[in-house]
Write a protein that holds these residues in place. Structure first.
Motif, PDB file in Angstrom:
ATOM      1  N   ARG A 182      -4.747   0.453  14.778  1.00  0.00           N
ATOM      2  CA  ARG A 182      -3.441   1.087  14.567  1.00  0.00           C
ATOM      3  C   ARG A 182      -2.803   0.673  13.247  1.00  0.00           C
ATOM      4  O   ARG A 182      -2.328   1.502  12.478  1.00  0.00           O
ATOM      5  CB  ARG A 182      -2.463   0.614  15.643  1.00  0.00           C
ATOM      6  CG  ARG A 182      -2.690   1.147  16.981  1.00  0.00           C
ATOM      7  CD  ARG A 182      -1.604   0.545  17.833  1.00  0.00           C
ATOM      8  NE  ARG A 182      -1.667   1.036  19.188  1.00  0.00           N
ATOM      9  CZ  ARG A 182      -0.810   0.679  20.121  1.00  0.00           C
ATOM     10  NH1 ARG A 182       0.159  -0.169  19.824  1.00  0.00           N
ATOM     11  NH2 ARG A 182      -0.913   1.153  21.328  1.00  0.00           N
ATOM     12  N   ASN A 183      -2.757  -0.620  13.049  1.00  0.00           N
ATOM     13  CA  ASN A 183      -1.918  -1.119  11.962  1.00  0.00           C
ATOM     14  C   ASN A 183      -2.562  -0.969  10.596  1.00  0.00           C
ATOM     15  O   ASN A 183      -1.858  -0.851   9.599  1.00  0.00           O
ATOM     16  CB  ASN A 183      -1.503  -2.566  12.230  1.00  0.00           C
ATOM     17  CG  ASN A 183      -0.545  -2.654  13.416  1.00  0.00           C
ATOM     18  OD1 ASN A 183      -0.136  -1.617  13.949  1.00  0.00           O
ATOM     19  ND2 ASN A 183      -0.205  -3.850  13.825  1.00  0.00           N
ATOM     20  N   ARG A 243       3.950   0.009   2.114  1.00  0.00           N
ATOM     21  CA  ARG A 243       3.875  -0.767   3.347  1.00  0.00           C
ATOM     22  C   ARG A 243       2.937  -1.949   3.188  1.00  0.00           C
ATOM     23  O   ARG A 243       1.965  -1.870   2.446  1.00  0.00           O
ATOM     24  CB  ARG A 243       3.356   0.122   4.490  1.00  0.00           C
ATOM     25  CG  ARG A 243       4.309   1.230   4.893  1.00  0.00           C
ATOM     26  CD  ARG A 243       3.629   2.213   5.828  1.00  0.00           C
ATOM     27  NE  ARG A 243       4.586   3.177   6.376  1.00  0.00           N
ATOM     28  CZ  ARG A 243       4.261   4.190   7.170  1.00  0.00           C
ATOM     29  NH1 ARG A 243       2.999   4.368   7.512  1.00  0.00           N
ATOM     30  NH2 ARG A 243       5.185   5.004   7.631  1.00  0.00           N
ATOM     31  N   SER A 244       3.203  -2.997   3.905  1.00  0.00           N
ATOM     32  CA  SER A 244       2.292  -4.140   3.948  1.00  0.00           C
ATOM     33  C   SER A 244       2.327  -4.728   5.350  1.00  0.00           C
ATOM     34  O   SER A 244       3.166  -4.334   6.166  1.00  0.00           O
ATOM     35  CB  SER A 244       2.719  -5.201   2.931  1.00  0.00           C
ATOM     36  OG  SER A 244       3.907  -5.838   3.368  1.00  0.00           O
ATOM     37  N   PHE A 289       0.843  -1.198   0.000  1.00  0.00           N
ATOM     38  CA  PHE A 289       0.000   0.000   0.000  1.00  0.00           C
ATOM     39  C   PHE A 289       0.877   1.246   0.000  1.00  0.00           C
ATOM     40  O   PHE A 289       1.844   1.327   0.747  1.00  0.00           O
ATOM     41  CB  PHE A 289      -0.894   0.027   1.238  1.00  0.00           C
ATOM     42  CG  PHE A 289      -1.896  -1.086   1.279  1.00  0.00           C
ATOM     43  CD1 PHE A 289      -3.139  -0.954   0.658  1.00  0.00           C
ATOM     44  CD2 PHE A 289      -1.605  -2.279   1.934  1.00  0.00           C
ATOM     45  CE1 PHE A 289      -4.065  -1.986   0.705  1.00  0.00           C
ATOM     46  CE2 PHE A 289      -2.531  -3.318   1.983  1.00  0.00           C
ATOM     47  CZ  PHE A 289      -3.758  -3.173   1.363  1.00  0.00           C
ATOM     48  N   THR A 290       0.500   2.181  -0.865  1.00  0.00           N
ATOM     49  CA  THR A 290       1.192   3.475  -0.827  1.00  0.00           C
ATOM     50  C   THR A 290       0.194   4.524  -0.359  1.00  0.00           C
ATOM     51  O   THR A 290      -0.959   4.524  -0.787  1.00  0.00           O
ATOM     52  CB  THR A 290       1.712   3.878  -2.220  1.00  0.00           C
ATOM     53  OG1 THR A 290       0.693   3.614  -3.176  1.00  0.00           O
ATOM     54  CG2 THR A 290       2.960   3.112  -2.588  1.00  0.00           C
ATOM     55  N   THR A 301      -0.578   0.888   7.784  1.00  0.00           N
ATOM     56  CA  THR A 301      -0.263   0.118   6.578  1.00  0.00           C
ATOM     57  C   THR A 301      -1.069   0.588   5.372  1.00  0.00           C
ATOM     58  O   THR A 301      -0.513   0.903   4.317  1.00  0.00           O
ATOM     59  CB  THR A 301      -0.563  -1.383   6.818  1.00  0.00           C
ATOM     60  OG1 THR A 301       0.040  -1.775   8.042  1.00  0.00           O
ATOM     61  CG2 THR A 301      -0.027  -2.239   5.675  1.00  0.00           C
ATOM     62  N   VAL A 302      -2.387   0.632   5.547  1.00  0.00           N
ATOM     63  CA  VAL A 302      -3.275   0.925   4.425  1.00  0.00           C
ATOM     64  C   VAL A 302      -3.551   2.430   4.325  1.00  0.00           C
ATOM     65  O   VAL A 302      -3.913   2.935   3.266  1.00  0.00           O
ATOM     66  CB  VAL A 302      -4.595   0.132   4.582  1.00  0.00           C
ATOM     67  CG1 VAL A 302      -5.447   0.229   3.325  1.00  0.00           C
ATOM     68  CG2 VAL A 302      -4.316  -1.331   4.901  1.00  0.00           C
ATOM     69  N   GLY A 303      -3.393   3.127   5.432  1.00  0.00           N
ATOM     70  CA  GLY A 303      -3.669   4.556   5.444  1.00  0.00           C
ATOM     71  C   GLY A 303      -5.109   4.876   5.811  1.00  0.00           C
ATOM     72  O   GLY A 303      -5.558   6.015   5.703  1.00  0.00           O
TER      73      GLY A 303
END
Lengths: 181, 135
Positions: free
Chosen positions: B110-111, B63-64, B54-55, B115-117
């Motif tokens: 949180r994550n 990030r992933s 994911f950007t 990660t995904v935004g």
């Protein structure tokens, strides 16, 4: 018999104890209390300590902790949000045990004095902590793959988790003991 | 006196309580997501999301989930910033995982944002939990 034993015991205590009783980088004797109060709060240890070293509350003043706990959605670039009840509980713990709310912990007092009224978010931005680490070359922390950052206390301070940051306890990954010249 | 004994017995029973099993807790979560309109859940889609890159605006590189947890949720991971070790996430490798609803939802909160935004949808969470449970 008894009279003989007492001085011998006392002597042994002196010899064995000298190394641990004498503070490492100050000239004071009998530093019984740790540098900062150790973390004894399981919730704090598990919630905050799952991502990073569970920094002792006595490393920052109360106003710093309050500010930090009010911005967990952007926690130095990470998302560290908590459910509101946990956030409140941990804020109370941090504030109650902050550097300006505890007595008798040498390094808490030194950090607080060095701040001169400033209330930074980062422990590594407190003047005392900066001063204590300012002569360390990049190869020791920044470029050391097992340390990387000054915020990684426990990488070198082997008893950091007990609130003790004595110089003789330092063991730098790949380098070993550290002595100030 | 009887009350004291009863309270003591209750206390003992509480401390001796069998810890929750990940499978049961995951089932409960899946039912809750279904109640929100999601489902059916697909472990394969969960697996695909695990390594999906994911950007987003806040991240300088993609990030992933695998960024910190590695490609295999049964392996030990490493925090991308602090370097702190992360215990395996798959219950088959670490039975303590996915045994508390609050922990599951806190880490999703949180994550997913990191990660995904954004927050993960109930469907995505169900897919991911199905994947992790079945590993």
């Amino acid at each position: 018999m008894k009279l003989k034993a007492i001085p011998l015991t006392a002597l042994a205590v002196c010899i064995l104890g000298a190394n641990s009783v004498l503070a490492d980088d100050d000239w004071g004797w009998s530093r019984r209390a740790p540098d900062v109060a150790p973390v004894k709060n399981e919730l704090y240890q598990s919630e905050c300590g799952s991502c990073h070293f569970a920094y002792q509350p006595g490393l920052l003043p109360a106003a710093s902790w309050e500010k930090l706990m009010g911005g967990l959605a952007d926690h130095f670039g990470e998302n560290a949000e908590l459910f509101e009840d946990t956030r409140k509980t941990l804020t109370v713990y941090l504030v109650t045990n902050a550097a300006d709310n505890v007595d008798g912990y040498r390094r808490s007092a030194k950090i607080l004095r060095s701040l001169n009224g400033e209330r930074p978010l980062r422990i590594t931005e407190t003047p005392y902590i900066r001063y204590k680490h300012n002569e360390i070359p990049p190869r020791v922390i920044r470029n050391n793959k097992d340390v990387r950052s000054l915020s990684n206390c426990a990488a070198c301070h082997t008893r950091a988790d007990t609130g003790s940051y004595a110089e003789r306890e330092i063991d730098i990954p790949g380098i070993g003991r550290w002595e100030d010249d | 006196m009887n009350r004291v004994i009863m309270i003591a017995a209750l206390g003992l029973a509480a401390t001796a309580a069998v810890p929750a099993m990940a499978a049961d807790v995951v089932d409960e979560r899946l039912a809750a997501y279904q109640a929100e309109g999601a489902g059916p859940f697909d472990a394969k889609k969960g697996k695909a999301m695990w390594t999906q890159q994911f950007t987003h605006a806040k991240a300088d590189k993609p990030r992933s989930c695998a960024t910190c947890h590695t490609d295999d949720p049964r392996a030990q991971g490493k925090h991308a910033k602090t370097g702190k070790a992360i215990k395996p996430l798959a219950p088959s490798a670490n039975p303590e995982r996915l045994t508390e609803v609050r922990e599951i939802e806190k880490w999703f909160m949180r994550n997913c944002k990191w990660t995904v935004g954004r927050k993960c949808t109930a469907q995505e969470k169900g897919n991911l939990l199905s994947y992790l449970r079945d590993l």
